[in-house]
Design a protein around this motif. Structure first.
Motif, PDB file in Angstrom:
ATOM      1  N   TYR A  24      16.183 -18.441  13.701  1.00 24.00           N
ATOM      2  CA  TYR A  24      17.242 -18.763  14.939  1.00 24.00           C
ATOM      3  C   TYR A  24      18.453 -19.306  14.287  1.00 24.00           C
ATOM      4  CZ  TYR A  24      13.856 -16.961  18.182  1.00 24.00           C
ATOM      5  OH  TYR A  24      13.096 -16.404  18.740  1.00 24.00           O
ATOM      6  N   ASP A  25      19.642 -18.629  14.599  1.00 19.54           N
ATOM      7  CA  ASP A  25      20.721 -19.253  13.887  1.00 19.54           C
ATOM      8  C   ASP A  25      21.306 -20.483  14.963  1.00 19.54           C
ATOM      9  OD1 ASP A  25      21.451 -17.100  11.881  1.00 19.54           O
ATOM     10  OD2 ASP A  25      21.446 -15.952  13.643  1.00 19.54           O
ATOM     11  N   VAL A  26      21.314 -20.257  16.153  1.00 17.46           N
ATOM     12  CA  VAL A  26      21.603 -21.083  17.031  1.00 17.46           C
ATOM     13  C   VAL A  26      20.548 -21.356  18.032  1.00 17.46           C
ATOM     14  CG1 VAL A  26      23.249 -21.662  19.030  1.00 17.46           C
ATOM     15  CG2 VAL A  26      23.907 -20.282  17.134  1.00 17.46           C
ATOM     16  N   ASP A  41      15.673 -24.034   9.275  1.00 13.39           N
ATOM     17  CA  ASP A  41      17.249 -23.541   8.820  1.00 13.39           C
ATOM     18  C   ASP A  41      17.943 -23.064  10.256  1.00 13.39           C
ATOM     19  OD1 ASP A  41      19.321 -23.244   7.732  1.00 13.39           O
ATOM     20  OD2 ASP A  41      18.859 -21.251   6.730  1.00 13.39           O
ATOM     21  N   ILE A  42      18.623 -23.854  10.739  1.00 17.09           N
ATOM     22  CA  ILE A  42      19.447 -23.409  12.038  1.00 17.09           C
ATOM     23  C   ILE A  42      20.776 -23.800  11.659  1.00 17.09           C
ATOM     24  CG2 ILE A  42      19.602 -23.749  14.582  1.00 17.09           C
ATOM     25  CD1 ILE A  42      16.610 -24.835  14.283  1.00 17.09           C
ATOM     26  N   ASN A  43      21.994 -22.894  12.111  1.00 19.70           N
ATOM     27  CA  ASN A  43      23.128 -23.298  11.985  1.00 19.70           C
ATOM     28  C   ASN A  43      23.919 -24.393  12.972  1.00 19.70           C
ATOM     29  OD1 ASN A  43      23.085 -21.473   9.677  1.00 19.70           O
ATOM     30  ND2 ASN A  43      23.816 -19.641  10.879  1.00 19.70           N
ATOM     31  N   LEU A  44      23.305 -24.120  14.062  1.00 22.93           N
ATOM     32  CA  LEU A  44      23.842 -24.953  15.185  1.00 22.93           C
ATOM     33  C   LEU A  44      22.992 -25.280  16.394  1.00 22.93           C
ATOM     34  CD1 LEU A  44      26.754 -26.179  16.528  1.00 22.93           C
ATOM     35  CD2 LEU A  44      27.144 -24.003  17.457  1.00 22.93           C
ATOM     36  N   ILE A  45      22.931 -26.266  16.816  1.00 20.99           N
ATOM     37  CA  ILE A  45      22.214 -26.917  17.870  1.00 20.99           C
ATOM     38  C   ILE A  45      22.989 -27.455  18.922  1.00 20.99           C
ATOM     39  CG2 ILE A  45      19.948 -28.017  18.548  1.00 20.99           C
ATOM     40  CD1 ILE A  45      19.447 -28.534  15.570  1.00 20.99           C
ATOM     41  N   PHE A  46      22.788 -26.657  20.274  1.00 24.69           N
ATOM     42  CA  PHE A  46      23.358 -27.339  21.201  1.00 24.69           C
ATOM     43  C   PHE A  46      22.340 -28.027  22.143  1.00 24.69           C
ATOM     44  CE2 PHE A  46      26.204 -24.141  20.520  1.00 24.69           C
ATOM     45  CZ  PHE A  46      27.563 -24.360  20.747  1.00 24.69           C
ATOM     46  N   VAL A  47      22.633 -29.446  22.526  1.00 27.38           N
ATOM     47  CA  VAL A  47      21.930 -30.280  23.245  1.00 27.38           C
ATOM     48  C   VAL A  47      22.606 -30.112  24.676  1.00 27.38           C
ATOM     49  CG1 VAL A  47      21.015 -32.326  24.044  1.00 27.38           C
ATOM     50  CG2 VAL A  47      20.918 -31.677  21.555  1.00 27.38           C
TER      51      VAL A  47
END
Length: 115
Positions: free
Chosen positions: A41-43, A73-79
């Motif tokens: 998953y990228d995001v 490997d994840i480009n961006l995580i939103f909490v």
């Protein structure tokens, strides 16, 4: 772009899938971990669960602990948790592990992603 969305609130999920119809959705920490173990998953969007103890294994914090340990490997995580204490703990742990993280509650609106 592959997007994973962890959310137990059906209204939030419905809003999210209208904006990102191709996203993979899960509503439990265990399902999120299985997805992260088996797919890229990228995001990733992570909820906690309002009022749930951070030590419990059925919360977004459990996903964070797994991510910190296994480093997918994840480009961006939103909490996107509305639980301030949990959101800060999740964000801090992910940032400490070197992830790019943003906090974004549903009340602030969904971010624009290039899909």
């Amino acid at each position: 772009m592959n997007i994973l969305f962890l959310e137990s609130n059906p209204a939030h999920a419905e809003e999210f899938y209208k904006k990102y119809p191709g996203a993979a959705g899960v509503d439990t920490a265990l399902e999120a971990i299985v997805e992260l173990r088996n797919s890229h998953y990228d995001v990733v969007f992570l909820d906690h669960e309002v009022g749930v103890d951070l030590a419990r294994t059925d919360s977004g914090m459990e996903v964070v602990r797994w991510m910190v340990k296994f480093r997918p490997d994840i480009n961006l995580i939103f909490v996107h948790s509305e639980d301030e204490i949990a959101a800060v703990a999740m964000t801090t742990a992910l940032l400490s592990a070197g992830y790019r993280v943003e906090r974004r509650t549903f009340s602030r609106g969904l971010p624009r992603l290039r899909t």
